[in-house]
Write a protein that holds these residues in place. Structure first.
Motif, PDB file in Angstrom:
ATOM      1  N   LEU A   3      26.611  -7.876  47.766  1.00  3.54           N
ATOM      2  CA  LEU A   3      27.326  -6.718  47.267  1.00  3.54           C
ATOM      3  C   LEU A   3      26.509  -5.463  47.539  1.00  3.54           C
ATOM      4  N   LEU A   4      27.179  -4.388  47.901  1.00  3.33           N
ATOM      5  CA  LEU A   4      26.473  -3.146  48.188  1.00  3.33           C
ATOM      6  C   LEU A   4      27.369  -1.957  47.898  1.00  3.33           C
ATOM      7  N   ARG A   5      26.766  -0.774  47.991  1.00  3.50           N
ATOM      8  CA  ARG A   5      27.490   0.473  47.728  1.00  3.50           C
ATOM      9  C   ARG A   5      27.189   1.423  48.878  1.00  3.50           C
ATOM     10  N   VAL A   6      28.223   2.043  49.413  1.00  2.00           N
ATOM     11  CA  VAL A   6      28.067   2.868  50.611  1.00  2.00           C
ATOM     12  C   VAL A   6      28.661   4.250  50.380  1.00  2.00           C
ATOM     13  N   GLY A   7      28.140   5.217  51.142  1.00  3.58           N
ATOM     14  CA  GLY A   7      28.650   6.577  51.054  1.00  3.58           C
ATOM     15  C   GLY A   7      27.583   7.555  50.628  1.00  3.58           C
ATOM     16  N   THR A   8      27.970   8.791  50.464  1.00  9.92           N
ATOM     17  CA  THR A   8      27.019   9.846  50.126  1.00  9.92           C
ATOM     18  C   THR A   8      26.441   9.623  48.735  1.00  9.92           C
ATOM     19  N   ALA A   9      25.240  10.140  48.529  1.00 10.03           N
ATOM     20  CA  ALA A   9      24.540   9.950  47.264  1.00 10.03           C
ATOM     21  C   ALA A   9      25.363  10.508  46.110  1.00 10.03           C
ATOM     22  N   ALA A 153      17.412  -8.352  44.711  1.00 11.72           N
ATOM     23  CA  ALA A 153      17.417  -7.309  45.739  1.00 11.72           C
ATOM     24  C   ALA A 153      15.992  -6.988  46.140  1.00 11.72           C
ATOM     25  N   VAL A 154      15.861  -6.290  47.247  1.00 11.68           N
ATOM     26  CA  VAL A 154      14.569  -5.754  47.676  1.00 11.68           C
ATOM     27  C   VAL A 154      14.313  -4.453  46.932  1.00 11.68           C
ATOM     28  N   ALA A 155      13.112  -4.305  46.394  1.00 14.95           N
ATOM     29  CA  ALA A 155      12.698  -3.050  45.769  1.00 14.95           C
ATOM     30  C   ALA A 155      11.403  -2.576  46.402  1.00 14.95           C
ATOM     31  N   HIS A 156      11.271  -1.266  46.516  1.00 15.14           N
ATOM     32  CA  HIS A 156      10.017  -0.657  46.965  1.00 15.14           C
ATOM     33  C   HIS A 156       9.444   0.138  45.799  1.00 15.14           C
ATOM     34  N   ASP A 157       8.435  -0.426  45.161  1.00 20.36           N
ATOM     35  CA  ASP A 157       7.802   0.208  44.002  1.00 20.36           C
ATOM     36  C   ASP A 157       6.733   1.184  44.508  1.00 20.36           C
ATOM     37  N   VAL A 158       7.181   2.313  45.019  1.00 14.29           N
ATOM     38  CA  VAL A 158       6.245   3.329  45.518  1.00 14.29           C
ATOM     39  C   VAL A 158       5.415   3.833  44.332  1.00 14.29           C
ATOM     40  N   SER A 159       4.116   4.042  44.567  1.00 15.13           N
ATOM     41  CA  SER A 159       3.199   4.398  43.484  1.00 15.13           C
ATOM     42  C   SER A 159       2.216   5.465  43.955  1.00 15.13           C
ATOM     43  N   CYS A 177       7.684   9.286  40.047  1.00 12.63           N
ATOM     44  CA  CYS A 177       7.939  10.432  40.904  1.00 12.63           C
ATOM     45  C   CYS A 177       9.298  10.265  41.599  1.00 12.63           C
ATOM     46  N   GLU A 178       9.874  11.385  41.966  1.00 13.64           N
ATOM     47  CA  GLU A 178      11.192  11.413  42.596  1.00 13.64           C
ATOM     48  C   GLU A 178      11.245  10.488  43.809  1.00 13.64           C
ATOM     49  N   THR A 179      12.283   9.684  43.901  1.00 12.98           N
ATOM     50  CA  THR A 179      12.585   8.773  45.023  1.00 12.98           C
ATOM     51  C   THR A 179      11.665   7.548  45.073  1.00 12.98           C
ATOM     52  N   PHE A 180      10.937   7.245  44.018  1.00 14.22           N
ATOM     53  CA  PHE A 180       9.904   6.210  44.074  1.00 14.22           C
ATOM     54  C   PHE A 180      10.409   4.782  43.852  1.00 14.22           C
ATOM     55  N   ASN A 181      11.730   4.546  43.984  1.00 13.48           N
ATOM     56  CA  ASN A 181      12.216   3.170  43.848  1.00 13.48           C
ATOM     57  C   ASN A 181      13.412   2.886  44.759  1.00 13.48           C
ATOM     58  N   PRO A 182      13.209   2.907  46.081  1.00 12.84           N
ATOM     59  CA  PRO A 182      14.290   2.455  46.957  1.00 12.84           C
ATOM     60  C   PRO A 182      14.709   1.031  46.591  1.00 12.84           C
ATOM     61  N   LEU A 183      16.036   0.785  46.589  1.00 17.17           N
ATOM     62  CA  LEU A 183      16.571  -0.501  46.167  1.00 17.17           C
ATOM     63  C   LEU A 183      17.686  -0.902  47.126  1.00 17.17           C
ATOM     64  N   GLY A 184      17.702  -2.177  47.494  1.00 13.76           N
ATOM     65  CA  GLY A 184      18.747  -2.681  48.380  1.00 13.76           C
ATOM     66  C   GLY A 184      18.173  -3.163  49.709  1.00 13.76           C
ATOM     67  N   PRO A 185      19.043  -3.400  50.688  1.00 18.10           N
ATOM     68  CA  PRO A 185      20.393  -2.874  50.862  1.00 18.10           C
ATOM     69  C   PRO A 185      21.486  -3.572  50.055  1.00 18.10           C
ATOM     70  N   TRP A 186      21.247  -4.837  49.690  1.00 14.83           N
ATOM     71  CA  TRP A 186      22.300  -5.600  49.028  1.00 14.83           C
ATOM     72  C   TRP A 186      21.816  -6.076  47.676  1.00 14.83           C
ATOM     73  N   LEU A 187      22.786  -6.391  46.821  1.00 16.08           N
ATOM     74  CA  LEU A 187      22.547  -7.236  45.654  1.00 16.08           C
ATOM     75  C   LEU A 187      23.079  -8.611  46.046  1.00 16.08           C
ATOM     76  N   VAL A 188      22.175  -9.560  46.178  1.00 12.84           N
ATOM     77  CA  VAL A 188      22.559 -10.916  46.578  1.00 12.84           C
ATOM     78  C   VAL A 188      22.720 -11.747  45.310  1.00 12.84           C
ATOM     79  N   THR A 189      23.896 -12.295  45.108  1.00 14.84           N
ATOM     80  CA  THR A 189      24.161 -13.029  43.873  1.00 14.84           C
ATOM     81  C   THR A 189      23.268 -14.265  43.765  1.00 14.84           C
ATOM     82  N   ALA A 190      22.991 -14.639  42.526  1.00 16.48           N
ATOM     83  CA  ALA A 190      21.977 -15.657  42.252  1.00 16.48           C
ATOM     84  C   ALA A 190      22.291 -16.997  42.896  1.00 16.48           C
TER      85      ALA A 190
END
Length: 283
Positions: A3-9, A153-159, A177-190
């Motif tokens: 599952l994912l979400r697409v389009g402008t922020a 999902a994949v997370a990037h825990d920027v620090s 800090c702003e933008t410090f948790n990119p998440l996705g691209p998908w939510l993969v069901t368990a």
């Protein structure tokens, strides 16, 4: 399902990536991918039933947003890999180290990440994110805990390590800090991740492999993390847990440590959960 979400922020619409890699529009079936959907077994069953009949979307040039809307809270687990504890010279914790990221740090998997003003120690951390699908409150066992997980999902825990460690107080200043948790691209069901302790995590900086780990190295496995956290707070559908990072972060390198700067490109992936790519720019 993926599952994912697409389009402008801020105006993302729900979508699904089918088994053939075709992006399909979910907006006619559900309003969004969020905690309410993940807690609704009937709605998820409807999506599965019609997945192959949904209209296809042209993925070219289409932004991928975070795969989850209206996130309640992002709970993070620190020092949760044996190899990461070794590289930083830290003793493995006796209990999970818990901290938070604000939900507004979450951005799409390929969105720009901002290096904070006055930062000299911005670091990377690939992490497995756990998405809650059933309310978890005082869960009694690790075995029961996985029944509260909707997916991964994949997370990037920027620090920012100076802000986190050298500026006093809690870790929060270096984590929110702003933008410090990119998440996705998908939510993969368990159901598509039968063993969350058997996933490979990799991260590259400017094409150079920096992290190459496995969730088998986690000190506290996913099930125990969910059980443990539920003793101290209620986890609701749509909450996220970032479960820690393996060895290979900049902080663990010898001097001069290769902290991130504007112009760097970070790519990361987890087995079956997709890949991220971020360009770093000055805030």
């Amino acid at each position: 399902m993926k599952l994912l979400r697409v389009g402008t922020a801020g105006a993302e619409t729900p979508a699904l990536l089918d088994a053939d890699g075709v992006l399909r529009d979910l907006s006619g079936v559900v309003p969004d991918i969020d905690g309410a959907l993940l807690a609704d077994d009937d709605a998820l069953a409807r999506i599965r039933a019609v997945a192959g009949e949904l209209p296809a979307l042209d993925a070219a040039g289409l932004r991928i947003g975070p795969p989850l809307g209206r996130i309640g809270k992002v709970v993070c687990i620190g020092l949760n890999y044996h190899d990461h504890a070794r590289e930083t010279g830290a003793e493995p914790p006796a209990e999970p180290v818990v901290f938070f990221k604000a939900a507004d740090t979450v951005v799409g998997p390929n969105d720009t990440v901002l290096v904070p003003r006055k930062s000299v120690k911005t670091d990377w951390e690939v992490e497995l994110a756990v998405v809650i699908g059933r309310t978890a409150r005082y869960v009694e066992s690790a075995e029961a805990a996985l029944g509260h997980v909707a997916g991964y999902a994949v997370a990037h825990d920027v620090s920012e390590r100076e802000f986190q460690i050298e500026r006093g107080g809690t870790w929060d200043k270096g984590k929110n800090c702003e933008t410090f948790n990119p998440l996705g691209p998908w939510l993969v069901t368990a159901d598509e991740v039968p063993d969350p302790q058997n996933l490979s995590l990799k991260l590259w900086v400017n094409g150079e492999l920096k992290q190459d780990g496995t969730t088998a190295e986690q000190i506290f496995p996913v099930a125990e993390v969910v059980r443990y956290v539920s003793q101290f707070m209620t986890l609701y559908p749509g909450d996220v847990i970032n479960t820690g990072t393996p060895a290979g972060v900049a902080m663990g390198h010898p001097e001069p440590k290769p902290f991130l700067r504007a112009g760097d490109v970070v790519e990361l992936e987890i087995t079956g959960l997709g890949r991220q790519r971020q360009e770093f720019k000055d805030a």
